[in-house]
Scaffold this active site. Structure first.
Site, mmCIF file in Angstrom:
data_model
loop_
_atom_site.group_PDB
_atom_site.id
_atom_site.type_symbol
_atom_site.label_atom_id
_atom_site.label_comp_id
_atom_site.label_asym_id
_atom_site.label_seq_id
_atom_site.Cartn_x
_atom_site.Cartn_y
_atom_site.Cartn_z
ATOM 1 C CG ASP A 351 52.259 35.656 41.305
ATOM 2 O OD1 ASP A 351 51.175 35.983 41.257
ATOM 3 O OD2 ASP A 351 53.302 36.190 41.966
ATOM 4 C CD GLU A 380 49.859 37.567 37.714
ATOM 5 O OE1 GLU A 380 48.958 38.263 37.773
ATOM 6 O OE2 GLU A 380 50.963 37.321 38.455
#
Ligand code: CA
Length: 670
Positions: A351, A380
């Site tokens: 993340d 990400e």
């Protein structure tokens, strides 16, 4: 969670607020802390007893508190711990094996006692994760665990990712699953919808995905594990204990071994079905600031700050961690290694990965590769706010080529195909908005350098940032923002449901035939929705749970997705492994997008990547009109046409030219 884009970064750069120093003045104080990298941090049980070692270099005193219970009740014993200045750790031992007991640490620093903490290395915890548990891990292994293995992955472009939340998959009564919302849900074979369609693990096998990506499944903060009747839902991007499974997904959060055993049983069941398990990991921030286990053990050290000492907040959640600091970097490395070894996890999705530095991510990939070369790491490639970490060191999408064996999500393809993620009404290539053709092509070639792709026309990124297609994950929808069905309803208000389903098929055909690794969100294959909710992180099951009756209702959609996955698995031309192969074997037709917008056509030629098909013609028509496309000489067989897939009998033979129906893909081979 948290979708940002390169555009935000550009905005910071324009205001001159991007930081370029290696660390803030405040954070320099942490650079000379002694560190400790032994594997016995916090708890070790051996034949001489139970041993505790907490890293807390600036503490004035540390005590160990021992408990009979995981919650409530007083400590039955409190022991002072002894400091070792050379590595900053505090130790205490007792001569017995304390299996079944619980413990916390209390740290005194700056002349004040901080709150009790289970430490940062609790591998088992009591309900709500406030106390660490001492358990015998040998007793948590399911039958056959020693032989358990995930699928072997030769190239990461062979992976097909299915992102899911435990509750989404099983909470609806239509799932036919007994252990609703639990790890055990995916161990249940034979579950069926009311209409007799396969659900749960049988559904995953039928669909054909190679890996599932589970939303955060470590112990998170937001769901009260002592009151599960409340049925609270949360995505889980609020980390509390990074090395223990979340209690609300177990059948008994009060028994620390149960959550460990049940998570392993889930992984074993999926491995037995040939499916890999990827964990969503959120090392980038903690749910609480001063109250986090990091702050309660070594105040200040694990987080980043600005010069004035305030928490920096690149996560948008109140703080960010400091992977560029030795003890934090080791923490991330040891934590992923622990999940890979103890739980046989097959991959990690980071993340807000750009909060971490590229050096850390390279070490993560290299260390995991030593354990299992099939482990897939992606993340990400952006942050949700500015950071004291210099841009060039961030594990950004644009820096992916500075990393090895790490992939990033392509927001290029995502936004270009369906329209911008933050603007519900905005349309994209697949829904008739012109001007996105070149950005879709960037996605098709997995952001690698290609002689026919003009990166200056890209909406998000302006240069070929990936050295290899194995660095790119392509998708049009995930847990964040409007999922595809809702996006299509909001951006195509006048269209019929059938037209929206057609647009979804076209969008996913682009994803599943593009170079790179395809990724999809659970339930899209049966055209489920989230009732228009764009941020469902704590919405009830009535929003988030998949209604499995849709599988019978939208069976044509399911068959199409299943066909796309079968096509990709059978044809390596869609899974090339180098940028050079793509530049050589993928040739776009010259189309004037001013005259005929929303049309892309290309050929995968000369048995690309050893494909059994000599040439493959791929055509995407996102416009609302039919489009003719000229075919090179010879006879072509259609395998995708008019929203249908038939890999065996085919869908007709064509010579000279074809007409592609509005909002459909056509794929032909010869
Ligand atoms: Ca929890």
């Amino acid at each position: 969670m948290a979708v940002a884009t390169a555009a935000i970064l550009t905005a910071w750069a324009a205001t001159g607020s991007i930081s370029t120093s290696a660390a803030s003045n405040y954070d320099r104080q942490f650079e000379d802390y002694p560190t400790y990298s032994g594997d016995d941090l916090e708890l070790k049980v051996d034949n001489n007893g139970t041993h505790f070692r907490l890293w807390s270099p600036k503490a004035q005193e540390v005590t160990l508190n021992l408990y009979d219970t995981g919650l409530n009740g007083k400590a039955y014993k409190t022991l002072p711990m002894t400091f070792h200045a050379e590595n900053g750790t505090w130790t205490a031992s007792v001569p017995e094996k304390l299996y079944g007991k619980f413990y916390t640490f209390s740290v005194k620093q700056g002349c004040k006692w901080l709150g009790e903490t289970p430490g940062v290395w609790a591998k088992a915890v009591g309900a709500n994760g406030k106390r660490a548990a001492i358990i015998d891990f040998a007793g948590t292994d399911p039958k056959g665990w020693a032989q358990d293995k995930g699928p072997k992955v030769d190239n990461f472009s062979d992976v097909i990712v299915y992102e899911m939340h435990h509750r989404d998959m099983s909470m609806s009564p239509t799932s036919g699953i007994a252990n609703k919302g639990k790890f055990l849900a995916l161990t249940e074979e034979g579950s069926r919808s009311p209409e007799g369609e396969k659900t749960g693990i049988d559904h995953l096998k039928e669909l054909g995905v190679t890996h599932i990506h589970i939303l955060p499944s470590y112990d998170y903060n937001s769901v009260d594990e002592t009151n599960l009747q409340q049925n609270t839902y949360n995505w889980g991007y609020d980390p509390q204990n990074y090395n223990a499974p979340e209690g609300s997904y177990s059948t008994n959060p009060s028994d620390p071994a149960t959550r460990v055993r049940e998570m392993k049983e889930m992984i074993k069941a999926l491995h037995d079905a040939g499916i890999g398990v990827i964990m969503d990991v959120v090392y980038n921030h903690t749910a609480e600031n001063d109250g986090s286990n990091f702050e309660l053990t070594a105040p200040g050290y694990y987080h980043r700050h600005w010069d004035n000492g305030a928490y920096s907040d690149a996560s948008g959640c109140g703080n960010e961690t400091a992977s560029d600091r030795k003890q934090m970097r080791d923490y991330i490395l040891n934590s992923v290694k622990y999940w890979a070894k103890e739980y046989h996890v097959d991959g990690f999705r980071f993340d807000l990965m750009a909060i971490h530095d590229t050096e850390t991510m390279n070490e993560v990939a290299a260390e995991l590769k030593k354990i299992n070369p099939s482990i897939f790491v992606y993340g990400e490639g952006w942050t949700a706010g500015d950071s004291p970490l210099p841009v060039e060191r961030r594990a950004l999408k644009e820096n992916v080529s500075k990393m090895n064996d790490i992939a990033v999500f392509s927001d290029d393809l995502r936004d270009a195909v369906k329209g911008h993620y933050s603007n519900a009404e905005d349309r994209g290539f697949a829904t008739g908005k012109p001007g996105n053709e070149e950005t879709v092509k960037i996605g098709i070639v997995a952001a690698t350098a290609h002689p026919q792709v003009d990166y200056s026309k890209g909406n998000n990124s302006k240069f070929p940032y990936a050295k290899s297609p194995e660095m790119i994950v392509n998708y049009v929808s995930c847990h964040d923002d409007l999922m595809l069905t809702d996006k299509l309803r909001k951006s195509m208000p006048e269209a019929s449901e059938d037209e929206r389903k057609a647009a979804a098929r076209l969008a996913q055909t682009i994803v599943f035939t593009s170079q790179g690794t395809p990724f999809m969100f659970c339930g899209e294959e049966i055209f489920r929705d989230k009732k228009g909710e764009h941020n469902s992180y704590k919405s009830p099951d009535s929003i988030n749970a998949i209604d499995w009756s849709l599988k019978a209702k939208n069976h044509d959609q399911f068959e199409y997705y299943k066909g796309l996955i079968a096509l990709r698995k059978a044809h390596p031309a869609f899974r090339m492994t180098t940028a050079e192969q793509i530049a050589k074997h993928l040739v776009f037709d010259k189309i004037d997008s001013k005259k005929t917008p929303n049309l892309i056509s290309y050929t995968l030629k000369d048995n690309a990547n050893g494909d059994s098909w000599k040439d493959i013609k791929v055509i995407f028509n996102g416009s609302e009109e039919e489009r003719p496309i000229k075919l090179p000489k010879g006879e072509w067989n259609a395998v995708i046409k008019d929203g249908k897939i038939d890999l065996d009998a085919g869908l007709g033979t064509f010579k000279g030219s074809v007409t592609v129906a509005p909002r459909t893909a056509m794929i032909l081979k010869r």
